[in-house]
Design an enzyme around this catalytic site. Sequence first.
Site, mmCIF file in Angstrom:
data_model
loop_
_atom_site.group_PDB
_atom_site.id
_atom_site.type_symbol
_atom_site.label_atom_id
_atom_site.label_comp_id
_atom_site.label_asym_id
_atom_site.label_seq_id
_atom_site.Cartn_x
_atom_site.Cartn_y
_atom_site.Cartn_z
ATOM 1 N N HIS A 87 0.923 5.188 19.267
ATOM 2 C CA HIS A 87 2.172 5.329 18.522
ATOM 3 C C HIS A 87 2.192 6.655 17.759
ATOM 4 O O HIS A 87 3.211 7.345 17.705
ATOM 5 C CB HIS A 87 2.324 4.185 17.522
ATOM 6 C CG HIS A 87 2.563 2.856 18.166
ATOM 7 N ND1 HIS A 87 3.433 2.676 19.210
ATOM 8 C CD2 HIS A 87 2.052 1.619 17.879
ATOM 9 C CE1 HIS A 87 3.451 1.396 19.554
ATOM 10 N NE2 HIS A 87 2.604 0.729 18.775
ATOM 11 N N GLY B 16 -1.787 -10.332 4.712
ATOM 12 C CA GLY B 16 -3.005 -11.126 4.606
ATOM 13 C C GLY B 16 -3.676 -11.340 5.952
ATOM 14 O O GLY B 16 -3.183 -10.912 6.998
ATOM 15 N N HIS C 242 -4.685 1.746 20.209
ATOM 16 C CA HIS C 242 -3.284 1.364 20.382
ATOM 17 C C HIS C 242 -2.404 2.092 19.370
ATOM 18 O O HIS C 242 -1.393 2.691 19.721
ATOM 19 C CB HIS C 242 -3.140 -0.146 20.217
ATOM 20 C CG HIS C 242 -1.722 -0.634 20.277
ATOM 21 N ND1 HIS C 242 -1.203 -1.259 21.387
ATOM 22 C CD2 HIS C 242 -0.713 -0.578 19.381
ATOM 23 C CE1 HIS C 242 0.066 -1.570 21.162
ATOM 24 N NE2 HIS C 242 0.376 -1.172 19.935
ATOM 25 N N GLU C 243 -2.811 2.070 18.087
ATOM 26 C CA GLU C 243 -1.981 2.681 17.042
ATOM 27 C C GLU C 243 -1.899 4.195 17.173
ATOM 28 O O GLU C 243 -0.868 4.800 16.894
ATOM 29 C CB GLU C 243 -2.507 2.295 15.667
ATOM 30 C CG GLU C 243 -2.194 0.872 15.299
ATOM 31 C CD GLU C 243 -0.715 0.537 15.476
ATOM 32 O OE1 GLU C 243 0.147 1.302 15.019
ATOM 33 O OE2 GLU C 243 -0.434 -0.494 16.097
ATOM 34 N N ASP D 41 4.086 2.029 1.313
ATOM 35 C CA ASP D 41 5.033 2.508 2.319
ATOM 36 C C ASP D 41 6.147 1.501 2.611
ATOM 37 O O ASP D 41 6.792 1.568 3.637
ATOM 38 C CB ASP D 41 4.305 2.871 3.622
ATOM 39 C CG ASP D 41 3.647 1.663 4.277
ATOM 40 O OD1 ASP D 41 3.695 0.549 3.700
ATOM 41 O OD2 ASP D 41 3.086 1.821 5.369
ATOM 42 N N HIS E 135 6.034 0.917 23.350
ATOM 43 C CA HIS E 135 5.343 -0.152 24.073
ATOM 44 C C HIS E 135 5.606 -0.109 25.581
ATOM 45 O O HIS E 135 6.599 0.456 26.039
ATOM 46 C CB HIS E 135 5.766 -1.517 23.526
ATOM 47 C CG HIS E 135 5.076 -1.862 22.259
ATOM 48 N ND1 HIS E 135 5.606 -2.698 21.311
ATOM 49 C CD2 HIS E 135 3.874 -1.461 21.765
ATOM 50 C CE1 HIS E 135 4.763 -2.805 20.306
ATOM 51 N NE2 HIS E 135 3.707 -2.056 20.553
ATOM 52 N N GLY F 245 4.558 11.100 9.264
ATOM 53 C CA GLY F 245 4.431 11.073 10.714
ATOM 54 C C GLY F 245 2.980 11.050 11.163
ATOM 55 O O GLY F 245 2.176 11.866 10.716
ATOM 56 N N HIS G 7 0.810 -1.216 0.000
ATOM 57 C CA HIS G 7 0.000 0.000 0.000
ATOM 58 C C HIS G 7 0.846 1.270 0.000
ATOM 59 O O HIS G 7 0.408 2.323 0.451
ATOM 60 C CB HIS G 7 -0.958 -0.014 1.196
ATOM 61 C CG HIS G 7 -0.289 -0.231 2.516
ATOM 62 N ND1 HIS G 7 0.145 -1.482 2.934
ATOM 63 C CD2 HIS G 7 0.053 0.626 3.510
ATOM 64 C CE1 HIS G 7 0.701 -1.369 4.124
ATOM 65 N NE2 HIS G 7 0.659 -0.096 4.503
#
Length: 482
Positions: free
Chosen positions: A224, A178, A220-221, A172, A230, A194, A170
């Site tokens: 980041h 999958g 969660h993402e 990056d 973490h 960013g 995609h």
Amino acid sequence: MEAKLAVKMMMLVMIVSACGAVPTTAPSQEELSRAQNYLSEFFSDVGVSPPNTVRRSSLDSFEDTLKKMQEFFGLTVTGKLDTNTLAVMARPRCGVTDVTRYGHFDGQPKWDKTVLTYRIIQYTPDLSESVVDATIAKALKVYSDVVPLDFKQISSGTADIMILFKAQEHGDFAPFDGEGGVLAHAYSPGEGAGGDTHFDEDENWTLTSAGANLFLVAAHEFGHALGLAHSQVQTALMYPTYQYVNTEGYKLPDDDRQGVQALYGVRASSDQPTVKPKPQPKPEPEPEPEPVPDRCSRNLIFDAAASIRRDLYFFKDGYFWKRSSSWDGISTRKVQSVWPGISKVDAAYEYKKDNKVIFFEGNQFWAIRGNTVLPGYPKPLSDFGFPSSVTKVDAAVHVPFISRTLLFVDYKYWSYNERTGKMDRRFPKYINRELPGIGFRVDAAFENGGYLYFSYGSTQTEYHYQRRRARRTLLNYAWMDC
């Protein structure tokens, strides 16, 4: 160091025993190889060697790193590849290196603004768009509830956090794998990519305990995307592995709250008494900031483009996007912030033999080495050998194997001999006659991977110069990883 780390997503946890049983048979070579890869990716900066290699130092490195991993997950610390250690390594998980308690990325990157925009540029068919919008907003709200940040969804242009659902490759250099593997990944705060967050469309996105719960994965993402790494606290949202919890009335756990507040401070509680401020003089309105061009527009038109030190530069309205060959993402800068005195680039090319870059703006050109303008510049276009009738160069590209630079003006182009420093004879020539297949005019041109790319309007032609043959047509924005 600017943190531009591509982050893999957390995945559904596999329930395993917490005791430290030792296998009755030695681990297979395949298990050793998987363990080496796991430790190299998540618990070592330089990688480790399997324990059956000849060098004693490699054996020690593997055992020491394995002990660190076992300690992190609360396993019996043996330095041996027992069944429970292998089971933990088999858990689907997020791809960021593990730390203790809440953690931040190297350099503690954070956003330097209080309102962050986000845009969902591609939705999943698993849920309605309105449900996805509401879920993403809810996931961001767990952070805006505790820190002085606000999030605003926009429907066009480039947002601070660009969000998409897409399968496999995609754009990056971190393709998804999958169903059942990596669920998503995000980038730490910074320019370009960013904060951007990508979800694997091959997963089954839900709001329940089945499939992948979008709210928990997104929350969660977004941690980041705001700068959190973490945590070793198993009840933390930022723990490396994912386990479904009830999302009704979900609040950010204490460890995550302390981590994000360490970056952005504490949001004032709405029920605290407030002091009515004294009236202040009305400030003069600040001038509207110059809008940054939208790199994800399908109608994107380049002013210029060039391959410089193996990176690709695309110029537009006084800004440029740098696409790094080492994949640090795509950064956005103002031309003047890097090369003072140049406000807009009409054409550009690199001549590697002299280690210099030529920029054209209006009726002048600059020679630059690194980020330094060479003495004596800018110079008029006439010094390049153009007639006085030429007041602007539309595009330029250097063709290394003939040591010629092609310079495009309106419907014609010149050929400049870099060895002699003069224009070739019998030029200019008509573009459509000499370079069939690219059209009549060129806005921007660059070389990449042995091919020339000629752009006009929002499309460009990939061109084989030796054969004078067009290979395929692309949209300009295809280079922008949108």
